[in-house]
Design a protein around this motif. Structure first.
Motif, mmCIF file in Angstrom:
data_model
loop_
_atom_site.group_PDB
_atom_site.id
_atom_site.type_symbol
_atom_site.label_atom_id
_atom_site.label_comp_id
_atom_site.label_asym_id
_atom_site.label_seq_id
_atom_site.Cartn_x
_atom_site.Cartn_y
_atom_site.Cartn_z
ATOM 1 N N TRP A 260 -0.462 -15.800 6.057
ATOM 2 C CA TRP A 260 0.212 -15.661 4.850
ATOM 3 C C TRP A 260 -0.030 -16.834 4.208
ATOM 4 O O TRP A 260 -0.274 -18.086 4.736
ATOM 5 N N ALA B 97 1.927 -13.584 0.336
ATOM 6 C CA ALA B 97 1.161 -12.370 0.499
ATOM 7 C C ALA B 97 0.065 -12.704 1.804
ATOM 8 O O ALA B 97 -0.052 -13.932 1.901
ATOM 9 N N ARG C 16 -3.695 -10.610 3.684
ATOM 10 C CA ARG C 16 -4.594 -9.474 3.212
ATOM 11 C C ARG C 16 -4.515 -8.934 4.864
ATOM 12 O O ARG C 16 -4.998 -9.582 5.722
ATOM 13 N N LEU D 131 -7.573 -6.023 6.238
ATOM 14 C CA LEU D 131 -8.867 -5.294 5.975
ATOM 15 C C LEU D 131 -8.766 -3.961 6.506
ATOM 16 O O LEU D 131 -8.151 -3.839 7.799
ATOM 17 N N PRO E 108 -8.848 -3.584 0.627
ATOM 18 C CA PRO E 108 -7.686 -4.050 1.787
ATOM 19 C C PRO E 108 -6.701 -3.669 1.248
ATOM 20 O O PRO E 108 -6.121 -3.077 0.232
ATOM 21 N N GLN F 118 -2.689 -5.200 1.059
ATOM 22 C CA GLN F 118 -2.010 -6.457 0.550
ATOM 23 C C GLN F 118 -0.432 -6.568 1.266
ATOM 24 O O GLN F 118 0.213 -5.600 0.764
ATOM 25 N N ARG G 166 3.282 -8.180 1.077
ATOM 26 C CA ARG G 166 3.961 -8.951 0.491
ATOM 27 C C ARG G 166 5.391 -9.089 0.856
ATOM 28 O O ARG G 166 5.822 -8.341 1.366
ATOM 29 N N GLU H 76 -7.852 -6.388 -4.400
ATOM 30 C CA GLU H 76 -9.345 -6.734 -4.510
ATOM 31 C C GLU H 76 -9.914 -5.372 -4.280
ATOM 32 O O GLU H 76 -9.196 -4.354 -3.531
ATOM 33 N N HIS I 132 -3.571 -1.629 -8.996
ATOM 34 C CA HIS I 132 -2.796 -2.305 -7.938
ATOM 35 C C HIS I 132 -1.590 -2.451 -8.272
ATOM 36 O O HIS I 132 -0.573 -2.413 -7.236
#
Length: 380
Positions: free
Chosen positions: A84, A106, A108, A110, A117, A119, A121, A139, A146
């Motif tokens: 994070w 946030a 990530r 994969l 990926p 996200q 939050r 991304e 998004h």
């Protein structure tokens, strides 16, 4: 993990029946939960066994949620040791759509074999506490996609650590089913592999997309045209050479196909992709459809390819007339044979094409008649 709640000797001596999750009620012919529902009129006429089963199921789900939280909290890494990081809030949340959060974190996650990926939050809104959500990107997707894609999981939590733990747990659940997840522009997060030189056929595309109702058909095209004729009758549209999707962020439909497809099932192409400048019946566009398991039926494709073929920009009326001319000049029975699905019962596509008006101001009445015809057939 199991949680056992046993009755006390006092409860047994008083003749009480102990139900799931520690709830207790006097032994009687009534549902053991009825004592906790207050006004007896709430359960009047209900089968006690069915009521008992329904409330037991709700209690089970609550308990499973608590166990999920406990497991996630027990295995969660503190923020300073985990994935994070704190970020500046730039958009609102599902729970507070009009307000930016006071703080946001946030992480990530994969996806195997996927270019996009997830996200995770976590956000804080003053005294309202913490919430979390899981969504694709940022991304691998345009910024507007998004932010526009609804959270695939979201809820609240009592603390920052709990919210992070639950977000990680929810992210794992989303990742497990990510092969079937789509962003708001209907693209799969993990597109299906398609050889670069493949030339997909309509029948195969339709067979793959039909189980998910992801086939754009002439009925949907007609409905979208009716709306365009009413609100955008003077609009003009480009040909695919200028791009199905255009604009600085690729969020503006440039062709009639993109505009109509956006109303229904078509996965958007992106600037720079070969499919974005290819007609719908070209291999490059069909490979795009195959990758995202979406299809266009032969009649919709015939109309849209002809309508898009005029050099652009061209007005809606001209493109519609070109599409109708192509439809009415085709062998409708031969086209029907390229679709592996049975047609709607009682529907004569040849007659529908013959009656399809070339004038924009007649599209509304035509579609209403077609819609009533389908409703009548379904009622028989």
């Amino acid at each position: 993990m199991f949680l056992a709640i046993a009755p006390t000797s006092h409860q047994r001596s008083q003749g009480e029946q102990v139900t799931g999750y520690g709830l207790k009620a006097p032994r009687s012919s009534r549902s053991p939960f009825s004592a906790y529902l207050g006004d007896p009129r709430i359960t009047e006429g209900l089968d006690p066994a069915a009521l008992d089963e329904e409330l037991t199921e709700r209690g089970t789900q609550i308990l499973l949620g608590l166990l999920d939280w406990a497991l996630a909290a027990a295995t969660h890494q503190p923020p300073e040791h985990g994935p994070w990081h704190q970020v500046t809030p730039i958009d609102a949340t599902d729970k507070f759509p009009d307000l930016l959060p006071d703080a946001r974190w946030a992480a990530r996650l994969l996806l195997a074999d996927g270019p996009v990926p997830l996200q995770l939050r976590v956000h804080q809104h003053g005294d309202a506490g913490f919430g979390y959500s899981v969504r694709p990107g940022p991304e691998g997707v345009p910024p507007h996609i998004h932010h526009a894609t609804l959270a695939m999981r979201h809820s609240s939590a009592p603390s920052l650590t709990a919210a992070m733990a639950l977000a990680e747990h929810a992210g794992g659940e989303v990742a497990a089913g990510a092969r079937h997840a789509r962003s708001s522009d209907r693209r799969l997060l993990i597109p299906r592999p398609v050889p670069r030189d493949a030339e997909p056929h309509l029948a195969g595309l339709i067979a793959a997309a039909a189980p998910r109702d992801a086939v754009l058909d002439l009925y949907q095209v007609a409905n979208s045209l009716r709306s365009l004729a009413h609100y955008w009758s003077t609009s003009s549209w480009d040909s695919p050479a200028q791009g199905h999707w255009q604009g600085e962020y690729g969020d503006e439909p440039g062709t009639l196909s993109a505009r109509i497809g956006d109303d229904y099932v078509l996965a958007a192409t992106r600037i720079g992709e070969a499919a974005n400048t290819a007609p719908l019946n070209f291999p490059a566009y069909r490979r795009h459809l195959a990758a995202h398991q979406i299809a266009v039926d032969p009649f919709a494709e015939t109309y849209l390819v002809a309508a898009d073929a005029l050099p652009g920009p061209a007005p809606l009326a001209a493109r519609h007339q070109a599409g109708i001319a192509a439809l009415q000049g085709c062998d409708s029975r031969a086209l029907r044979r390229t679709d592996p699905r049975p047609g709607p019962p009682g529907e004569d596509i040849t007659e529908i094409i013959r009656l399809f008006p070339a004038e924009l101001d007649r599209l509304g009445a035509f579609f209403e008649h077609w819609s009533r015809q389908r409703e009548t057939s379904e009622e028989r």
